[in-house]
Every structure is written in structure tokens, then in C-alpha cells.
Design an enzyme around this catalytic site. Sequence first.
Site, PDB file in Angstrom:
ATOM      1  N   ASP A  49       2.632   7.423  -5.410  1.00 10.54           N
ATOM      2  CA  ASP A  49       2.595   6.301  -4.477  1.00 10.54           C
ATOM      3  C   ASP A  49       1.326   6.355  -3.627  1.00 10.54           C
ATOM      4  O   ASP A  49       0.656   5.332  -3.420  1.00 10.54           O
ATOM      5  CB  ASP A  49       3.834   6.329  -3.587  1.00 10.54           C
ATOM      6  CG  ASP A  49       3.815   5.228  -2.538  1.00 10.54           C
ATOM      7  OD1 ASP A  49       3.995   4.055  -2.901  1.00 10.54           O
ATOM      8  OD2 ASP A  49       3.612   5.535  -1.352  1.00 10.54           O
ATOM      9  N   GLU A 121       4.958   5.620 -10.928  1.00  5.45           N
ATOM     10  CA  GLU A 121       4.289   6.336  -9.835  1.00  5.45           C
ATOM     11  C   GLU A 121       4.264   7.838 -10.094  1.00  5.45           C
ATOM     12  O   GLU A 121       3.257   8.508  -9.817  1.00  5.45           O
ATOM     13  CB  GLU A 121       4.989   6.047  -8.515  1.00  5.45           C
ATOM     14  CG  GLU A 121       4.782   4.621  -8.022  1.00  5.45           C
ATOM     15  CD  GLU A 121       5.421   4.367  -6.675  1.00  5.45           C
ATOM     16  OE1 GLU A 121       4.833   3.611  -5.883  1.00  5.45           O
ATOM     17  OE2 GLU A 121       6.515   4.919  -6.404  1.00  5.45           O
TER      18      GLU A 121
END
Length: 227
Positions: A49, A121
Site C-alpha cells: 500500500d 498490494e
Amino acid sequence: MDTIFEWLKQRGIQIENKERMVEALTHSSYVNEHKASKHDNERLEFMGDAVLQLWSTRKLFHLTPALSEGQMTTLRAQLVCEEALAAYNRTLGWGKYLLLGVGEEKTGGRNRDSLLADMFEAVLGAIYLDQGMEAVDIILESVLTPAITQPKSESVIDYKTKLQEYIQADTRKNVHYELVSTSGPSNAPIFEVIVKLEDIIMGKGVGNSKKRAEQMAAKDAFEKMAK
């Protein structure tokens, strides 16, 4: 047998720490059913992220003509929301490498946006830790760069950003989100979230992930205020 290592190697990315990459593919439901598997992909998702935020910010900052801070914020939110990340994963075909428990597999987890977004991610996080940002560039240039110029559908509108911008047009206060309840089976949970400004409940939302429920709560609040 096709593996993610072969997929990456074909694109010039040679993974050295294979154990960490397998961790990036591992959903918590798989860990629960396979005691030899010690870790799920949540920590790597956290890393990915941050990498994604940095990469997309840098990309938008260097666009010509230059975007304003508000434009960059809105576009970045649209590019990295759950639905968008799941779409990138589907484009790359990574979903088939996701390690799921039997129950999660039977209930359609392999095609669930929240799981695909988290996996996307996590894999980015593993690639970054193993090969650095140059390898991440190879992946994101292929899926995220084209998305910058594509019109955004209703499903990838970031209502959390839209709501915050609307609120801050009149006040510097921030809204906050609270998880009200979680229901349903562990392999298909339903989250209910409220969004509040100080002590006032502005909207409610439900979704199959906390992120999705927050977006639905923000959408509810935004649409009420914009009327």
C-alpha cells in the site's frame, strides 16, 4: 506448471526470496487450514500500500500539464481504490495464484474484489522488498499508467475523498469512520460502518470489506449533503 515466479521472470523480474512471495499470495483462510503455512499476506499488503501510494503520487506529480494538489488527490484515490486494484489484478491474471482455504474458495473468494486488491498490494510489497522500485515500475506501468487516462466508472469513484473535500469547503474538520458491526460467516463477512462529523452520524454503509463499507457510508453521506 505455471507459477507467479515464471510469470514475473518472463517480464524480467527474478524473485530471490520465494518464501516471501508465497506469503504475499497467502490469504488468512489458507493459513487457518494449513498449519505449515505460518503467515498470511497482511503485512506485505501494508508494505505494498505504501509503495503504491508513493509510485502513484510520483507519477501524477510529473504529469503534463501539471495537476493541482486537489486533482492529484482525487485521481490518486480513484486509481488505488479497492475496485481499481482488483481490476489491475484481473488484468494481470494473478488471481489464479492466490492461496485460499477450501471454504473461501467455495464461496467465490478468488473473484472477490477485496481479496484481489489485498493480494495485488501484497505482491507489490514483496516485489519491492526483493527487487526495488524498478521492478515495481514494470508492473504498475502496464496497468496503472493506462488507467490514468481512462474515464472512471461509478464503481471506482472515491466517495471518501469527495465527502472530505465537500466538508472542508466550509470547515477544516475531518470526518471519521466507525465499524458498527460484523456479521455473516468468517469466509464471507459483512461489515457495517458509519461516518461521523464530530458526534453527528452523516451516513451508513455495508460491504464485504471494511474499505468497501466505508466507501458506501461516504457515498450515503455525500449524496445526502449534495441534495
